[in-house]
Design an enzyme around this catalytic site. Structure first.
Site, PDB file in Angstrom:
ATOM      1  N   SER A   1     -27.999  -1.684  84.702  1.00 19.01           N
ATOM      2  CA  SER A   1     -27.523  -0.619  84.175  1.00 19.01           C
ATOM      3  C   SER A   1     -26.355  -0.646  83.885  1.00 19.01           C
ATOM      4  CB  SER A   1     -26.821  -0.266  86.078  1.00 19.01           C
ATOM      5  OG  SER A   1     -28.110   0.820  86.402  1.00 19.01           O
TER       6      SER A   1
ATOM      7  N   HIS B   1     -24.016   5.779  87.455  1.00 20.78           N
ATOM      8  CA  HIS B   1     -24.447   5.104  88.975  1.00 20.78           C
ATOM      9  C   HIS B   1     -23.395   4.505  89.444  1.00 20.78           C
ATOM     10  CE1 HIS B   1     -28.026   3.729  86.700  1.00 20.78           C
ATOM     11  NE2 HIS B   1     -27.188   2.862  88.179  1.00 20.78           N
TER      12      HIS B   1
END
Length: 522
Positions: free
Chosen positions: A197, A88
């Site tokens: 992330s 992502h």
């Protein structure tokens, strides 16, 4: 509980929010320093900040892309002179750069491989010499135990330098990631915030997984993808396999339920020594399919399944039995032991990484479309439904009118219907649409009485039509039927494209079908 991906949009964190995170990060960083292993500096040197410019699809304007978004995340150097991060962070990226800890330079990068299902991606750098001074982070080859101490490395919002937070392993579960993929997930209580992330999580002096999400509306709940899942991804990548190839992690898609209820056990005449799960809906109804309704699955491979549908992971943890599929699958099948009508039997169950859906997702592609006069046709996808899915009023209205985007959300395709074709945007202003209401989001049922199977089929039908009038019916009760003159629709297409600054009347795949044969009168 919902999770949120933990990249951050650049420039959107206000000063007050940044300051609110700084004290926590500073305290955790100090704690990490006092307990750091001798190789701490080398580990820090393997962590990078990832900068991406994303051009996501716009499902409501399928001829264009969404506005660029600049996002940041984290990554870690691994073997093979590569960088591991989250899908992502770099999915739909038009530009990717990485920056080492303490460096002022950004190095251009390219996405080498991606698994959107498991939220993993590999990057390669334009300047390969970077890896001469930035060595891979060592990876542990066993799962951590609950209560093991961990350090989360990354670049969350609130500052620009490397952040290190400390916590413990809280639990290990086997959960859905992005349909149809499921996998192990480790929960930790170290702070995981937007920007973390793709950063490594370390136990001792080795990486145990990759940070990828935090829980919404909750404190001290962060999630990491463990090394076991990362190794599966790397093996698939080494073999040249991708999600789109239909390869990836094998999975069971049969519906089962637990055997805890005494009445259910009584119905099935099960003794106290029989534990497992009961099959409620086999994936296929074929006579030759190994599973039948009311079968009780007691073992997957050699692993016993308990009455809650769990198998032992280690001395302290249990996970859903489907976890064992990725371990025991061989040649596209898994061995099961089951009880059917009181008899014990062994079967070999076919498994696959993909489950075809009538309403699928874009899998990293941009939407296909076809513009015919003032009408824009496209496929019904999960991305197209995203806006409606977050609006209860819209969903209720679509359900009331029987829109298949809602009523057939979980269906598989069949010979009659391979996918749903939708009106992807409000009609462009044009006199040909006079008197018709907005059909945005409606599913096309037929063209001149011929049921539409797919977007490609619709384009073929429109291409080969010779009737003067076209009748377009929609698959819902209470919806208008549209009748338009065919030649005028063809003639209007060019002016619609020009007036709205659209380069092409169709995506390349649909344009190829449209141009295979020149329709009469065009």
């Amino acid at each position: 509980m919902k999770t949120r991906p933990c990249f951050t949009l650049m420039g959107r964190a206000c000063l007050a929010l940044a300051l609110s995170f700084c004290p926590l990060m500073m305290v955790n960083a100090v704690a990490a320093e006092t307990s750091a292993a001798p190789s701490a500096s080398a580990l820090e040197n393997s962590v990078v900040k990832v900068f991406s410019t994303l051009r996501r699809p716009d499902p409501y304007k399928p001829w264009s892309k969404a506005a660029p978004q600049d996002v940041t995340g984290s990554g870690v150097v691994i073997d093979g002179r590569r960088i591991l991060t989250n899908a992502h962070v770099v999915g739909y990226a038009s530009q990717v750069q990485v920056q080492a800890n303490g460096s002022g330079d950004k190095i251009p990068a390219t996405v080498l491989a991606i698994s959107r299902g498991m939220d993993l991606a590999l990057l390669k750098l334009d300047d390969d010499s970077f890896f001469d001074s930035h060595k891979p982070a060592p990876r542990a080859n066993v799962l951590p135990d609950v209560r093991d101490a961990v350090l989360a490395y990354g670049y969350p919002l609130g500052g620009t330098s490397l952040s290190i937070t400390k916590g413990i392993v809280s639990r290990i579960e086997f959960v859905p990631y992005r349909f149809p993929a499921s996998g192990l997930r480790i929960q930790i209580d170290a702070a995981i915030n937007p920007g973390n992330s793709g950063g490594p999580v370390i136990a001792g002096d080795k990486m145990i997984g990759l940070a990828f999400a935090g829980a919404q509306n909750a404190q001290n709940i962060g999630y990491i993808i463990p090394n076991e899942e990362i190794e599966l991804f790397l093996r698939e990548q080494a073999a040249g396999k991708t999600d789109k190839d239909g390869e990836g992690k094998p999975a069971m898609f049969d519906v089962t339920q637990t055997l805890e209820n005494p009445a259910l056990r009584s119905l099935l005449k099960l003794g106290k020594n029989v534990e497992g799960v009961v099959v409620m809906s086999p994936l296929k109804k074929d006579a030759g399919y190994p599973l039948k309704e009311w079968d009780v699955i007691t073992h997957i491979g050699d692993s016993a399944i308990d009455n809650q549908g769990m198998v032992k992971l280690n001395a302290n943890s249990r996970v859903r039995f489907q976890y064992r599929v990725q371990q025991v699958a061989s040649h596209g099948a898994v061995p099961l032991t089951l009880v059917r009508n009181g008899a014990v039997m062994k079967v070999s169950l076919p498994v696959s990484a993909q489950r075809p859906m009538l309403i699928g997702d874009l899998q990293g592609d941009y939407p296909s479309y076809f513009i015919y006069g003032p009408i824009v046709f496209s496929r019904g996808t999960a991305e197209f439904l995203a806006s409606a899915s977050s609006n209860a009023t819209t969903l209720a209205a679509m359900s009331f009118y029987g829109n298949p985007l809602v009523t057939r959300r979980g269906d598989a395709p069949d010979a009659a219907r391979e996918e749903l074709v939708v009106i992807a945007a409000p009609f462009f202003p044009h006199k040909l649409m006079t008197g018709y209401s907005n059909r945005f989001g409606a599913v096309v049922q037929s063209i001149n009485g011929v049921p539409v199977r797919s977007l490609a089929h619709l384009v073929t039908l429109l291409r080969d039509q010779t009737d003067e009038l076209l009748t377009i019916r929609f698959d819902q009760h209470g919806g208008e039927t549209i009748v338009v003159p065919r030649k005028e629709m063809l003639a209007a297409t060019e002016s619609v494209l020009t007036d709205n600054g659209i380069r092409s009347e169709a995506s390349p795949d649909m344009l190829k079908i449209w141009q295979e044969k020149t329709p009469a009168g065009k």
